[in-house]
Design a protein around this motif. Structure first.
Motif, PDB file in Angstrom:
ATOM      1  N   PRO A 121      22.344  13.136  31.880  1.00  0.00           N
ATOM      2  CA  PRO A 121      22.925  14.160  32.753  1.00  0.00           C
ATOM      3  C   PRO A 121      23.297  13.621  34.146  1.00  0.00           C
ATOM      4  O   PRO A 121      24.162  14.166  34.812  1.00  0.00           O
ATOM      5  CB  PRO A 121      21.818  15.209  32.849  1.00  0.00           C
ATOM      6  CG  PRO A 121      21.060  15.063  31.573  1.00  0.00           C
ATOM      7  CD  PRO A 121      21.091  13.585  31.283  1.00  0.00           C
ATOM      8  N   ALA A 122      22.654  12.500  34.545  1.00  0.00           N
ATOM      9  CA  ALA A 122      22.960  11.894  35.844  1.00  0.00           C
ATOM     10  C   ALA A 122      24.083  10.867  35.745  1.00  0.00           C
ATOM     11  O   ALA A 122      24.403  10.194  36.717  1.00  0.00           O
ATOM     12  CB  ALA A 122      21.712  11.230  36.413  1.00  0.00           C
ATOM     13  N   GLY A 123      24.688  10.722  34.545  1.00  0.00           N
ATOM     14  CA  GLY A 123      25.750   9.744  34.350  1.00  0.00           C
ATOM     15  C   GLY A 123      25.256   8.578  33.516  1.00  0.00           C
ATOM     16  O   GLY A 123      24.198   8.642  32.890  1.00  0.00           O
ATOM     17  N   HIS A 124      26.033   7.497  33.520  1.00  0.00           N
ATOM     18  CA  HIS A 124      25.674   6.301  32.758  1.00  0.00           C
ATOM     19  C   HIS A 124      24.690   5.474  33.582  1.00  0.00           C
ATOM     20  O   HIS A 124      24.997   5.073  34.710  1.00  0.00           O
ATOM     21  CB  HIS A 124      26.928   5.481  32.431  1.00  0.00           C
ATOM     22  CG  HIS A 124      26.681   4.438  31.395  1.00  0.00           C
ATOM     23  ND1 HIS A 124      26.556   4.749  30.057  1.00  0.00           N
ATOM     24  CD2 HIS A 124      26.516   3.098  31.512  1.00  0.00           C
ATOM     25  CE1 HIS A 124      26.325   3.624  29.385  1.00  0.00           C
ATOM     26  NE2 HIS A 124      26.302   2.619  30.239  1.00  0.00           N
ATOM     27  N   VAL A 125      23.502   5.270  33.048  1.00  0.00           N
ATOM     28  CA  VAL A 125      22.438   4.545  33.748  1.00  0.00           C
ATOM     29  C   VAL A 125      21.789   3.570  32.775  1.00  0.00           C
ATOM     30  O   VAL A 125      22.004   3.647  31.562  1.00  0.00           O
ATOM     31  CB  VAL A 125      21.368   5.514  34.314  1.00  0.00           C
ATOM     32  CG1 VAL A 125      21.942   6.414  35.396  1.00  0.00           C
ATOM     33  CG2 VAL A 125      20.740   6.358  33.206  1.00  0.00           C
ATOM     34  N   GLU A 144      23.329  25.175  39.062  1.00  0.00           N
ATOM     35  CA  GLU A 144      23.542  25.260  37.611  1.00  0.00           C
ATOM     36  C   GLU A 144      22.370  24.700  36.812  1.00  0.00           C
ATOM     37  O   GLU A 144      22.155  25.089  35.662  1.00  0.00           O
ATOM     38  CB  GLU A 144      24.860  24.598  37.173  1.00  0.00           C
ATOM     39  CG  GLU A 144      25.011  23.155  37.571  1.00  0.00           C
ATOM     40  CD  GLU A 144      25.728  22.956  38.912  1.00  0.00           C
ATOM     41  OE1 GLU A 144      26.165  21.828  39.149  1.00  0.00           O
ATOM     42  OE2 GLU A 144      25.826  23.904  39.703  1.00  0.00           O
ATOM     43  N   LEU A 145      21.580  23.792  37.413  1.00  0.00           N
ATOM     44  CA  LEU A 145      20.412  23.261  36.708  1.00  0.00           C
ATOM     45  C   LEU A 145      19.258  24.255  36.694  1.00  0.00           C
ATOM     46  O   LEU A 145      18.230  24.020  36.054  1.00  0.00           O
ATOM     47  CB  LEU A 145      19.966  21.930  37.309  1.00  0.00           C
ATOM     48  CG  LEU A 145      20.896  20.747  37.060  1.00  0.00           C
ATOM     49  CD1 LEU A 145      20.311  19.471  37.651  1.00  0.00           C
ATOM     50  CD2 LEU A 145      21.181  20.565  35.581  1.00  0.00           C
ATOM     51  N   ARG A 146      19.422  25.367  37.382  1.00  0.00           N
ATOM     52  CA  ARG A 146      18.405  26.430  37.361  1.00  0.00           C
ATOM     53  C   ARG A 146      18.744  27.506  36.328  1.00  0.00           C
ATOM     54  O   ARG A 146      18.014  28.469  36.160  1.00  0.00           O
ATOM     55  CB  ARG A 146      18.278  27.056  38.750  1.00  0.00           C
ATOM     56  CG  ARG A 146      17.810  26.068  39.810  1.00  0.00           C
ATOM     57  CD  ARG A 146      17.598  26.735  41.155  1.00  0.00           C
ATOM     58  NE  ARG A 146      17.303  25.750  42.179  1.00  0.00           N
ATOM     59  CZ  ARG A 146      16.128  25.157  42.360  1.00  0.00           C
ATOM     60  NH1 ARG A 146      15.124  25.473  41.593  1.00  0.00           N
ATOM     61  NH2 ARG A 146      15.950  24.280  43.320  1.00  0.00           N
ATOM     62  N   VAL A 156      13.645  10.519  34.558  1.00  0.00           N
ATOM     63  CA  VAL A 156      13.304  11.651  33.699  1.00  0.00           C
ATOM     64  C   VAL A 156      11.806  11.688  33.411  1.00  0.00           C
ATOM     65  O   VAL A 156      11.053  12.379  34.085  1.00  0.00           O
ATOM     66  CB  VAL A 156      14.149  11.652  32.403  1.00  0.00           C
ATOM     67  CG1 VAL A 156      13.779  12.835  31.519  1.00  0.00           C
ATOM     68  CG2 VAL A 156      15.632  11.701  32.740  1.00  0.00           C
ATOM     69  N   VAL A 157      11.345  10.940  32.419  1.00  0.00           N
ATOM     70  CA  VAL A 157       9.963  11.119  31.977  1.00  0.00           C
ATOM     71  C   VAL A 157       8.948  10.622  33.000  1.00  0.00           C
ATOM     72  O   VAL A 157       7.892  11.225  33.182  1.00  0.00           O
ATOM     73  CB  VAL A 157       9.717  10.500  30.588  1.00  0.00           C
ATOM     74  CG1 VAL A 157       9.636   8.983  30.644  1.00  0.00           C
ATOM     75  CG2 VAL A 157       8.482  11.093  29.942  1.00  0.00           C
ATOM     76  N   VAL A 162      22.018  22.709  30.418  1.00  0.00           N
ATOM     77  CA  VAL A 162      22.097  21.317  29.965  1.00  0.00           C
ATOM     78  C   VAL A 162      22.177  21.259  28.444  1.00  0.00           C
ATOM     79  O   VAL A 162      22.969  20.520  27.881  1.00  0.00           O
ATOM     80  CB  VAL A 162      20.891  20.508  30.475  1.00  0.00           C
ATOM     81  CG1 VAL A 162      20.839  19.128  29.858  1.00  0.00           C
ATOM     82  CG2 VAL A 162      20.926  20.403  31.985  1.00  0.00           C
ATOM     83  N   ARG A 163      21.334  22.072  27.809  1.00  0.00           N
ATOM     84  CA  ARG A 163      21.272  22.115  26.353  1.00  0.00           C
ATOM     85  C   ARG A 163      20.635  23.448  25.963  1.00  0.00           C
ATOM     86  O   ARG A 163      19.727  23.917  26.656  1.00  0.00           O
ATOM     87  CB  ARG A 163      20.425  20.937  25.850  1.00  0.00           C
ATOM     88  CG  ARG A 163      20.574  20.646  24.384  1.00  0.00           C
ATOM     89  CD  ARG A 163      19.894  19.343  23.974  1.00  0.00           C
ATOM     90  NE  ARG A 163      18.451  19.463  24.067  1.00  0.00           N
ATOM     91  CZ  ARG A 163      17.660  18.585  24.680  1.00  0.00           C
ATOM     92  NH1 ARG A 163      18.159  17.519  25.256  1.00  0.00           N
ATOM     93  NH2 ARG A 163      16.369  18.760  24.717  1.00  0.00           N
ATOM     94  N   PRO A 164      21.085  24.061  24.887  1.00  0.00           N
ATOM     95  CA  PRO A 164      20.509  25.353  24.497  1.00  0.00           C
ATOM     96  C   PRO A 164      18.982  25.296  24.410  1.00  0.00           C
ATOM     97  O   PRO A 164      18.415  24.336  23.867  1.00  0.00           O
ATOM     98  CB  PRO A 164      21.129  25.622  23.123  1.00  0.00           C
ATOM     99  CG  PRO A 164      22.416  24.858  23.137  1.00  0.00           C
ATOM    100  CD  PRO A 164      22.141  23.632  23.958  1.00  0.00           C
TER     101      PRO A 164
END
Length: 193
Positions: free
Chosen positions: A98-102, A151-153, A111-112, A158-160
């Motif tokens: 979600p943050a782009g290509h990393v 939108e992240l709230r 993330v984790v 992001v995903r259902p």
């Protein structure tokens, strides 16, 4: 060991200590994460470890489940991610996030690894442990949490079925930094079961 791998290890050590300190009768306690128990918090962290492996065509090693033994499930998932971080080619490989290509290691870090800090607070709150977040972690988180897009709230953005951040919880401007960070992450810093 890279800086990211070292940071992951420190965060995982802290999270593992919180998991180990949960009494058997506390696993069904409610947590600050709506509809999640203490056990569900650990289950989420284990699942997110698997999500870090998935883009590389890997999955979590067979292990005891979170239902059977939360600490063993976490330890196994952790070992899988640490093996990935210790493999220079795998750690440097690229993934879309979600943050782009990393890089894979950046994805783990963002993330984790970061999730263990916040969900460590959730687990501590749910089970009556010390919920103090390291001041250096809070200082590092502060700039980013102030920029969380609305939108992240939104559940499912992001995903259902996925809720990334809850609605902001208003806290006073002069509240401790931990309270302000938690509020922006959708947590009530005064939550109790």
């Amino acid at each position: 060991m890279s800086e990211i791998a070292a940071r992951y290890r420190t965060r995982a050590d802290i999270f593992a200590a919180k998991v180990a300190a949960v009494r058997p009768d506390q696993w069904s306690n409610p947590s600050p994460c709506t509809e999640w128990t203490a056990r569900d918090v650990v289950g989420h962290i284990v699942e997110m470890h698997g999500a870090m492996l998935y883009p590389l065509g890997r999955s979590l090693s067979p292990a005891r489940t979170v239902e059977e033994d939360p600490l063993a499930a976490f330890a196994s998932a952790r070992a899988d991610v640490e093996a990935l971080l210790a493999d220079p080619a795998a750690a440097a490989s690229g993934v879309d996030s979600p943050a782009g290509h990393v890089t894979t290691e950046q994805h783990i870090d963002q993330v984790v690894s970061a999730d263990m800090v916040l969900h460590g607070w959730d687990l501590a709150r749910a089970t009556g442990q010390d919920d103090t977040i390291d001041p250096a972690e809070l200082a590092a988180m502060w700039p980013g949490v102030q920029q969380i897009p609305d939108e992240l709230r939104i559940p499912g953005a992001v995903r259902p079925g996925v809720v990334v951040f809850g609605p902001k919880v208003e806290v006073p401007d002069d509240a401790p930094l931990q309270h302000r960070v938690l509020g922006l992450l959708g947590r009530d810093p005064h939550w109790s079961a």
